[in-house]
Scaffold this motif. Structure first.
Motif, short mmCIF file in Angstrom:
data_model
loop_
_atom_site.label_atom_id
_atom_site.label_comp_id
_atom_site.label_asym_id
_atom_site.label_seq_id
_atom_site.Cartn_x
_atom_site.Cartn_y
_atom_site.Cartn_z
N GLN A 125 0.82 -1.20 0.00
CA GLN A 125 0.00 0.00 0.00
C GLN A 125 0.86 1.26 0.00
OE1 GLN A 125 -3.25 0.31 -0.42
NE2 GLN A 125 -3.43 -1.91 -0.64
N TYR A 126 1.96 1.24 0.72
CA TYR A 126 2.85 2.40 0.71
C TYR A 126 3.33 2.68 -0.72
CZ TYR A 126 6.77 5.52 1.29
OH TYR A 126 7.61 6.59 1.15
N GLN A 127 3.78 1.65 -1.39
CA GLN A 127 4.26 1.82 -2.77
C GLN A 127 3.16 2.34 -3.68
OE1 GLN A 127 5.82 -2.09 -3.60
NE2 GLN A 127 7.81 -1.65 -2.66
N ARG A 128 1.94 1.84 -3.49
CA ARG A 128 0.83 2.32 -4.32
C ARG A 128 0.56 3.80 -4.07
NH1 ARG A 128 -4.47 3.32 -3.84
NH2 ARG A 128 -4.55 2.63 -1.66
N GLN A 130 12.14 6.21 -1.73
CA GLN A 130 11.28 7.19 -2.40
C GLN A 130 11.57 8.62 -1.97
OE1 GLN A 130 9.51 6.22 -4.93
NE2 GLN A 130 10.13 4.12 -4.46
N GLU A 131 12.34 8.78 -0.88
CA GLU A 131 12.69 10.11 -0.39
C GLU A 131 11.44 10.99 -0.22
OE1 GLU A 131 15.63 11.50 -3.19
OE2 GLU A 131 17.22 10.41 -2.17
N THR A 132 10.44 10.36 0.38
CA THR A 132 9.15 11.03 0.61
C THR A 132 8.87 11.05 2.10
OG1 THR A 132 8.29 10.32 -1.54
CG2 THR A 132 6.68 10.94 0.12
N LEU A 133 8.48 12.20 2.61
CA LEU A 133 8.25 12.39 4.03
C LEU A 133 7.19 11.42 4.55
CD1 LEU A 133 9.36 14.44 6.15
CD2 LEU A 133 7.29 15.77 5.74
N HIS A 134 7.50 10.75 5.67
CA HIS A 134 6.51 9.92 6.35
C HIS A 134 6.42 10.36 7.79
CE1 HIS A 134 3.97 6.62 7.58
NE2 HIS A 134 4.77 6.47 8.62
N VAL A 175 4.97 23.05 5.10
CA VAL A 175 4.93 23.51 3.71
C VAL A 175 4.70 25.02 3.66
CG1 VAL A 175 3.69 23.36 1.52
CG2 VAL A 175 4.16 21.28 2.84
N GLU A 176 3.77 25.50 4.47
CA GLU A 176 3.49 26.93 4.50
C GLU A 176 4.73 27.73 4.93
OE1 GLU A 176 0.82 28.62 3.68
OE2 GLU A 176 -0.79 27.13 3.52
N GLU A 177 5.43 27.23 5.93
CA GLU A 177 6.59 27.95 6.46
C GLU A 177 7.75 27.93 5.48
OE1 GLU A 177 7.10 29.67 9.55
OE2 GLU A 177 4.92 29.66 9.31
N SER A 178 7.95 26.81 4.80
CA SER A 178 9.11 26.69 3.90
C SER A 178 8.78 27.10 2.47
CB SER A 178 9.63 25.25 3.91
OG SER A 178 8.64 24.35 3.41
N GLY A 179 7.48 27.09 2.11
CA GLY A 179 7.08 27.44 0.76
C GLY A 179 7.46 26.41 -0.27
N THR A 180 7.57 25.14 0.14
CA THR A 180 8.01 24.11 -0.81
C THR A 180 7.41 22.77 -0.43
OG1 THR A 180 9.95 23.02 -1.78
CG2 THR A 180 10.09 23.59 0.54
N LEU A 181 7.36 21.88 -1.41
CA LEU A 181 7.01 20.48 -1.19
C LEU A 181 8.25 19.59 -1.26
CD1 LEU A 181 3.67 20.12 -3.19
CD2 LEU A 181 3.96 19.86 -0.72
N ASP A 182 9.40 20.20 -1.43
CA ASP A 182 10.63 19.42 -1.53
C ASP A 182 10.88 18.72 -0.20
OD1 ASP A 182 13.33 18.92 -2.97
OD2 ASP A 182 13.88 19.59 -0.97
N ALA A 183 11.03 17.40 -0.24
CA ALA A 183 11.12 16.62 0.99
C ALA A 183 12.34 16.98 1.82
CB ALA A 183 11.14 15.13 0.65
N ASP A 184 13.48 17.22 1.18
CA ASP A 184 14.68 17.55 1.94
C ASP A 184 14.53 18.86 2.69
OD1 ASP A 184 16.93 15.49 1.16
OD2 ASP A 184 15.82 15.91 -0.68
N TYR A 203 21.51 8.69 8.71
CA TYR A 203 20.65 9.87 8.62
C TYR A 203 20.30 10.23 7.18
CZ TYR A 203 19.17 14.73 8.75
OH TYR A 203 18.47 15.89 8.57
N ASP A 204 21.26 10.32 6.31
CA ASP A 204 20.98 10.76 4.93
C ASP A 204 19.99 9.85 4.22
OD1 ASP A 204 22.61 12.98 5.10
OD2 ASP A 204 24.38 11.96 4.32
N ARG A 205 19.99 8.59 4.60
CA ARG A 205 19.09 7.64 3.94
C ARG A 205 17.69 7.66 4.57
NH1 ARG A 205 18.25 3.29 0.87
NH2 ARG A 205 17.30 1.40 1.73
#
Length: 452
Positions: A118-121, A150-154, A370-379, A172-174
């Protein structure tokens, strides 16, 4: 995940490559016959492999929700419903950074393997910008590699294992994309037990306790804390045992606790909680007059956290004490009761389980970042959340830094930790009254009448 950075007219940055990939993937899915199912907040999803929220072709922010059996399981249902409340609230107030918010749900079915599928989907097919939820520690650990890949925030809002934070600390980086918004990790759960019994034990008359824990992975860390610290509280350990997961009869354990003169059974349980409770309060069932065991009962008892539990067990949990993140009667922050009210209004008066408070906070924390950083970039969002102090419905969310052994875990705040007792109103209704800490208490502890 990084890409070419672009600038909008407000001067905020965003990851144009990531947004482009997400939009193209959604367009492809819809062109191939995929649909977006829009439902009212109070409605019931016909399938939890679907999306709720915006149904336009315009790009939107997608929140992926992972929950066990949300059609039938109280914990999974509360995860999904709380996310729906958060998404509805965000959309009513302009979305996230001006974009509508979608929500897509994956039913983990209580299985680590299904959790991974389900996560992958959610991420690869539905284009989730963030995922929240997950209840079982085994399920969380089975998707940690995918979160890294996937470098996607969880944002975890159910599982407690420190094994996840150890990965963040060690690599950490991974693994930096994982944060635990709640509950507190398994080591902190043990600390909560110590703090409660140290502060309240003398007042409750608990001079000795029988220490029990079901032999699952999630109880290992609390058990270590008990071994290291409980003796320092001045409370005697009358007996201690990690019992097998298949235990359904607690008679022998309770016979030993009684023989050793324990004032209370202090338990750590999720899967075997109801059997443990009934063998304490109604051991002679099905006889009409229960003859409860001669000791009090409390601890970390996940089933007792359910708002409907009193009715589910016919009031057998009365006088039981349990730890939780929040209750419908609590006011941890100025956001607690508004969330409870919104949840009740949306779902016919039902109250959220503890996972609901944390899931709501997870979605709102993501929106705030997102509002504070103005981005959806995960890093960039990782960096933003690492330094955030966010007030949610379950308390203040702050996170351990990468050098901490519990990297990216929720910082334990004693004042945000609640212990409640099931009590009965004059109308015969069960209510979870907060009895600790004192500043959060909604009622005094009531000694079971057979112990007076």
């Amino acid at each position: 995940m990084t890409g070419a950075e672009g600038h909008d007219t407000s001067g905020r940055t965003h990851s144009s490559a990531r947004r482009g990939r997400r939009l193209n993937r959604r367009t492809l899915l819809r062109t191939a016959g995929g649909t977006v199912a829009g439902v009212s907040l109070a409605g019931c999803l016909s399938s939890y492999e679907t999306v709720v929220g915006s149904s336009t072709e315009e790009e939107s922010v997608t929140v992926g929700v992972l929950a066990p059996d949300p059609d039938s399981d109280y914990i999974g249902r509360s995860i999904v419903r709380a996310a729906e409340v958060a998404v509805a609230e965000l959309n009513e107030n302009g979305g996230i950074d001006g974009q509508d918010v979608d929500m897509v749900v994956g039913d983990t079915n209580g299985s680590p393997l299904e959790a991974r599928r389900q996560y992958q989907r959610l991420v690869l097919e539905e284009g989730a910008d963030v995922t929240v939820g997950v209840f079982a520690s085994e399920a969380l650990m089975n998707i940690m590699g995918d979160i890294a890949e996937q470098e996607t925030l969880h944002l975890t809002s159910g599982a407690a294992t420190t094994a996840a934070s150890k990965l963040v600390h060690d690599e950490y980086d991974r693994y930096k994309y994982h944060f635990r918004v709640g509950p507190n990790n398994d080591s902190d759960l043990g600390q909560m037990q110590i703090d409660f019994i140290d502060d309240m034990g003398p007042d409750l008359g608990w001079e000795s306790v029988a220490l029990l824990a079901e032999d699952y992975q999630w109880t290992e860390k609390p058990w270590e804390v008990y071994q290291e610290q409980l003796a320092d509280t001045g409370v005697e350990i009358a007996m201690e045992e990690r019992y097998p997961p298949a235990t359904s009869d607690f008679s022998d354990l309770y016979d030993e606790a009684e023989a050793e003169g324990a004032d209370a059974v202090f338990i750590t349980t999720a899967h075997t909680g109801t059997e443990a409770l009934l063998d304490w309060s109604y051991p002679n069932r099905p006889d009409p007059q229960p003859q409860p065991r001669p000791f009090a009962f409390g601890g970390i008892h996940v089933p007792m956290q359910l708002p409907a539990y009193y009715d589910l067990v016919g009031g057998a949990c009365r006088y039981g004490v349990g730890q939780t993140s929040a209750t419908a009667t609590s006011t941890i922050t100025d956001k607690t009761q508004p969330f409870v009210t919104a949840y009740q209004d949306a779902f016919d008066g039902a109250n959220p389980v503890y996972t609901g408070y944390h899931t709501y906070d997870a979605v709102m924390l993501f929106a705030h970042a997102v509002e504070e950083s103005g981005t959806l970039d995960a890093d960039e969002l990782v960096s933003q959340i690492e330094t955030t102090s966010f007030t949610g419905a379950a308390g203040t969310a702050e996170f351990h830094d990468p050098s901490h052994e519990f990297a990216h875990d929720l910082v334990y705040r004693r004042e945000d930790t609640l212990y409640f007792q099931w009590q009965e109103t004059d109308d015969g209704e069960g209510v979870q009254e907060v009895v600790w800490p004192e500043e959060q208490a909604t009622a005094d502890y009531v000694t079971p009448p057979w112990l007076e």
